[in-house]
Design an enzyme around this catalytic site. Structure first.
Site, PDB file in Angstrom:
ATOM      1  N   HIS A  94      92.687 -54.644 113.680  1.00 59.23           N
ATOM      2  CA  HIS A  94      93.466 -53.945 114.717  1.00 59.23           C
ATOM      3  C   HIS A  94      93.975 -54.876 115.809  1.00 59.23           C
ATOM      4  CE1 HIS A  94      90.383 -51.228 112.982  1.00 59.23           C
ATOM      5  NE2 HIS A  94      91.467 -50.547 112.712  1.00 59.23           N
TER       6      HIS A  94
ATOM      7  N   GLU B 188      94.022 -50.888 118.572  1.00 57.12           N
ATOM      8  CA  GLU B 188      95.284 -51.617 118.417  1.00 57.12           C
ATOM      9  C   GLU B 188      96.114 -51.523 119.697  1.00 57.12           C
ATOM     10  OE1 GLU B 188      97.743 -50.684 114.930  1.00 57.12           O
ATOM     11  OE2 GLU B 188      99.487 -51.295 116.106  1.00 57.12           O
TER      12      GLU B 188
ATOM     13  N   CYS C 204     104.042 -49.722 110.018  1.00 57.86           N
ATOM     14  CA  CYS C 204     103.968 -50.677 108.916  1.00 57.86           C
ATOM     15  C   CYS C 204     104.360 -50.037 107.590  1.00 57.86           C
ATOM     16  CB  CYS C 204     102.568 -51.263 108.841  1.00 57.86           C
ATOM     17  SG  CYS C 204     101.378 -50.138 108.123  1.00 57.86           S
TER      18      CYS C 204
ATOM     19  N   SER D  39      93.320 -43.987 112.044  1.00 56.64           N
ATOM     20  CA  SER D  39      94.560 -43.390 112.564  1.00 56.64           C
ATOM     21  C   SER D  39      95.520 -43.038 111.428  1.00 56.64           C
ATOM     22  CB  SER D  39      95.225 -44.371 113.537  1.00 56.64           C
ATOM     23  OG  SER D  39      96.512 -43.939 113.880  1.00 56.64           O
TER      24      SER D  39
ATOM     25  N   SER E 114      92.700 -47.700 104.814  1.00 54.72           N
ATOM     26  CA  SER E 114      91.404 -48.391 104.909  1.00 54.72           C
ATOM     27  C   SER E 114      90.366 -47.825 103.945  1.00 54.72           C
ATOM     28  CB  SER E 114      90.890 -48.319 106.353  1.00 54.72           C
ATOM     29  OG  SER E 114      91.021 -47.006 106.853  1.00 54.72           O
TER      30      SER E 114
HETATM   31 FE1  SF4 Z   1      98.349 -53.837 108.580  1.00 53.19          FE
HETATM   32 FE2  SF4 Z   1      97.346 -52.061 106.896  1.00 53.19          FE
HETATM   33 FE3  SF4 Z   1      97.226 -51.618 109.529  1.00 53.19          FE
HETATM   34 FE4  SF4 Z   1      99.533 -51.482 108.213  1.00 53.19          FE
HETATM   35  S1  SF4 Z   1      97.764 -50.137 107.962  1.00 53.19           S
HETATM   36  S2  SF4 Z   1      99.203 -52.529 110.167  1.00 53.19           S
HETATM   37  S3  SF4 Z   1      99.346 -53.141 106.705  1.00 53.19           S
HETATM   38  S4  SF4 Z   1      96.193 -53.244 108.418  1.00 53.19           S
END
Ligand code: SF4
Length: 335
Positions: free
Chosen positions: A80, A132, A200, A229, A273
């Site tokens: 994060h 994050e 992302c 999240s 995750s």
């Molecule tokens: Fe990176 Fe995965 Fe988080 Fe997306 S979900 S920002 S690819 S760790």
């Protein structure tokens, strides 16, 4: 239990682990191999209970603060990301750090630094208190305002309405984020948008896939932890897309058989995750109850991978013994 005609599972693809999670988990495993336990990890390396417990069994020690890590230890920063103040604190404690921040989070950090240097006020769309968001906010103190949703837009204050930009947490719902960005744009017509949006690829792809499941499934099971999240967003996206029911479950044992009453089609997906072994457990649980026909619903193909943190290519023990140098900065930008 015997198969029941008409009962089936729609299995989302892509689902589960993304490149950033894969890299972060591998970084802890490699650090344990290279240096032996204990390896300290600041916060959950990724937000998944199963992953954290498995790494704990191998010798990882998860802590909430840098101050809890004994001086001179090997420490991993989670996917994060962390604020510069955390890096400085780690350096002051003589920690040998491995930065498992996802390169896509690092990209947002760099955007925040760049816009702050140019004198912008940054509207960071995200969840207040999420790791994050704390990390990104720490990159540009005094320049970032966290905007939780359209309801917050009326009360934000900026120094100069001609210099406002929006950025976002990487794991949000695309649709909700665009709604908030739209509200910001109405309030600040000169609002600048990031070159490419910050949500992302993994979050976007999993959301697209779960929307597809929602067209047919009467119940959608999202495998993921409540702290994740992107997993929580998948439940919301499924419901917004019209699924009659969607549930977040950590593992198969959490499924309540009552949820399956009058349900013929179950959609299954997993957050970025959640390891695949947990999805397999859910599919087996469903098969035992007559849902033994599995149809793959593929909406995208993912080929992205990230290289391991560069610190794993050096001997951190030697560096920890050397006199302190400058505070290390981030990984190279995302590929
Ligand atoms: Fe990176 Fe995965 Fe988080 Fe997306 S979900 S920002 S690819 S760790």
């Amino acid at each position: 239990m015997t198969a029941s005609p008409g009962r089936k599972v729609l299995l989302a693809s892509p689902r589960g682990w993304c490149a950033g999670v894969d890299r972060a988990v591998l970084a802890v495993e490699k650090a344990l191999e290279q240096y032996g336990p204990p390896v300290y990890v600041r916060h959950e390396i990724v937000h998944n209970t199963h992953v954290v417990r498995t790494l704990e069994e191998k010798g990882a020690v998860f802590v909430d603060t840098t101050a809890q890590i004994p001086e001179g230890s090997i420490a991993v920063f989670s996917a994060h990301g962390v604020a510069p103040a955390v890096r400085a604190e780690a350096a002051a404690r003589g920690l040998a750090t491995i930065d498992a921040t996802c390169p896509l989070v690092t990209k947002v950090h760099k955007e925040a630094v760049r816009f702050a240097k140019a004198g912008y006020d940054i509207m960071l769309i995200g969840h207040e208190g999420h790791e994050e968001v704390i990390g990104t906010s720490g990159e540009a103190p005094g320049h970032i305002t966290v905007v939780g949703g359209p309801q917050d837009v009326g009360s934000v204050a900026v120094r100069d309405e001609s210099k406002v930009v929006w950025l976002s947490q990487t794991t949000l719902s695309v649709d909700e984020t665009m709604e908030t960005a739209g509200a910001l744009k109405r309030r600040f017509p000169a609002l600048v948008s990031p070159a490419s949006d910050d949500i992302c690829y993994a979050s976007q792809n999993r959301q697209t896939a779960v929307k597809k499941l929602a067209e047919e499934a009467e119940l959608i099971l999202v495998v993921g932890s409540s702290t994740s999240s992107n997993s929580a967003r998948l439940v919301e996206v499924a419901l917004h897309a019209g699924a009659p029911a969607a549930r977040l479950i950590d593992r198969a044992e959490e499924i309540d058989p009552v949820w399956l009453r009058d349900v013929a089609t179950v959609g299954v997906t997993s957050g970025a995750s959640a390891p695949e072994v947990l999805v397999t457990g859910v599919l087996e649980w469903l098969a035992d109850r007559g849902f033994d026909e599995v149809e793959l619903v593929e909406t995208a193909e993912e080929t992205i991978t990230f290289s391991l943190p560069k610190e794993l290519r050096r001997n951190l023990r030697d560096e920890a013994a050397a006199p302190p140098g400058p505070v290390p900065r981030h990984d190279p930008p995302a590929p």
